[in-house]
Structure formats: structure tokens, C-alpha cells
Write a protein that holds these residues in place. Structure first.
Motif, PDB file in Angstrom:
ATOM      1  N   ALA A  79       0.810  -1.312  -0.076  1.00  0.00           N
ATOM      2  CA  ALA A  79       0.015  -0.098   0.029  1.00  0.00           C
ATOM      3  C   ALA A  79       0.973   1.435  -0.151  1.00  0.00           C
ATOM      4  O   ALA A  79       0.547   2.207  -0.660  1.00  0.00           O
ATOM      5  CB  ALA A  79      -0.827   0.095   1.288  1.00  0.00           C
ATOM      6  N   VAL A  80       1.996   1.197   0.790  1.00  0.00           N
ATOM      7  CA  VAL A  80       2.925   2.526   0.657  1.00  0.00           C
ATOM      8  C   VAL A  80       3.573   2.507  -0.547  1.00  0.00           C
ATOM      9  O   VAL A  80       3.771   3.889  -0.872  1.00  0.00           O
ATOM     10  CB  VAL A  80       3.918   2.281   1.909  1.00  0.00           C
ATOM     11  N   LEU A  81       3.762   1.548  -1.106  1.00  0.00           N
ATOM     12  CA  LEU A  81       4.592   1.583  -2.428  1.00  0.00           C
ATOM     13  C   LEU A  81       3.629   2.190  -3.458  1.00  0.00           C
ATOM     14  O   LEU A  81       4.066   3.051  -4.224  1.00  0.00           O
ATOM     15  CB  LEU A  81       5.331   0.287  -2.760  1.00  0.00           C
ATOM     16  N   SER A  82       2.700   1.860  -3.575  1.00  0.00           N
ATOM     17  CA  SER A  82       1.625   2.048  -4.410  1.00  0.00           C
ATOM     18  C   SER A  82       1.131   3.687  -4.279  1.00  0.00           C
ATOM     19  O   SER A  82       1.142   4.232  -5.128  1.00  0.00           O
ATOM     20  CB  SER A  82       0.085   1.263  -4.265  1.00  0.00           C
ATOM     21  N   ALA A  83       0.922   4.207  -2.969  1.00  0.00           N
ATOM     22  CA  ALA A  83       0.884   5.347  -2.746  1.00  0.00           C
ATOM     23  C   ALA A  83       1.884   6.284  -3.026  1.00  0.00           C
ATOM     24  O   ALA A  83       1.631   7.411  -3.520  1.00  0.00           O
ATOM     25  CB  ALA A  83       0.480   5.541  -1.100  1.00  0.00           C
ATOM     26  N   PHE A  84       3.095   5.808  -3.173  1.00  0.00           N
ATOM     27  CA  PHE A  84       4.203   6.467  -3.318  1.00  0.00           C
ATOM     28  C   PHE A  84       4.273   6.949  -4.731  1.00  0.00           C
ATOM     29  O   PHE A  84       4.451   7.889  -5.469  1.00  0.00           O
ATOM     30  CB  PHE A  84       5.437   5.772  -2.755  1.00  0.00           C
TER      31      PHE A  84
END
Length: 93
Positions: free
Chosen positions: A23-28
Motif C-alpha cells: 500500500a505504501v509503495l502504491s501510494a508513493f
């Protein structure tokens, strides 16, 4: 390293679940994409990477098969620059 390997490494290093790391990688990726699409500022991770939108001027190129000139319209591109810490890592230091 592909995306799933990166997510696994992130989750292990940050001691979070793979779902949270993904989720963090996608948001980034979404945030960087949005900022670059606007083009009025750049995203900088100090010492690591800088992402910015650049303008490419219109130019004349040649068709490699026929040799005929073709017009390539002006457009935008993305410039990614390595920071000092990343450059040092690439040297093996």
C-alpha cells in the motif's frame, strides 16, 4: 528485483505486513505520478532520487527504413536523477 520482491524486502526491513508495504509503495508511485503530471514542482528524496517533468522541443527525425524526415512534436518527459548516497552505493562504497 521485481515489485513483489521489493514489497517483501520493504515489509521485512520496516517490520510491517506485506499488504501495508504494498500500500505504501502504491501510494508513493501515485503521489510521484501526480506531482510529475502537474509539472510545477519536483519530488526529491534527499541523497537518493529526484523526479521532475521536463519539456522536449519539437524536432525532425528520420525514418530508419526509408530515410524520410518525420516531425516529432514537442512533449514532456520525466527526468530521474540519482542523489549522492545512491551514487556512492553504485560505486560499491
Amino acid at each position: 528485483m521485481n515489485r513483489s520482491e521489493l514489497v517483501a524486502a520493504l515489509s521485512e526491513r520496516a517490520e510491517v505486513t506485506r499488504k501495508d508495504a504494498d500500500a505504501v509503495l502504491s501510494a508513493f508511485a501515485e503521489i510521484v505520478g501526480d506531482v510529475v503530471a502537474k509539472g510545477d514542482e519536483k519530488v526529491t528524496i534527499p541523497g537518493f532520487l529526484t523526479f521532475e517533468r521536463t519539456h522536449r522541443a519539437a524536432r525532425t527525425a528520420r525514418n530508419p527504413q526509408t530515410g524520410d524526415p518525420i516531425q516529432i512534436p514537442a512533449g514532456y518527459s520525466v527526468k530521474v536523477s540519482a542523489g549522492s548516497k545512491l551514487k556512492e552505493s553504485a560505486k560499491g562504497k
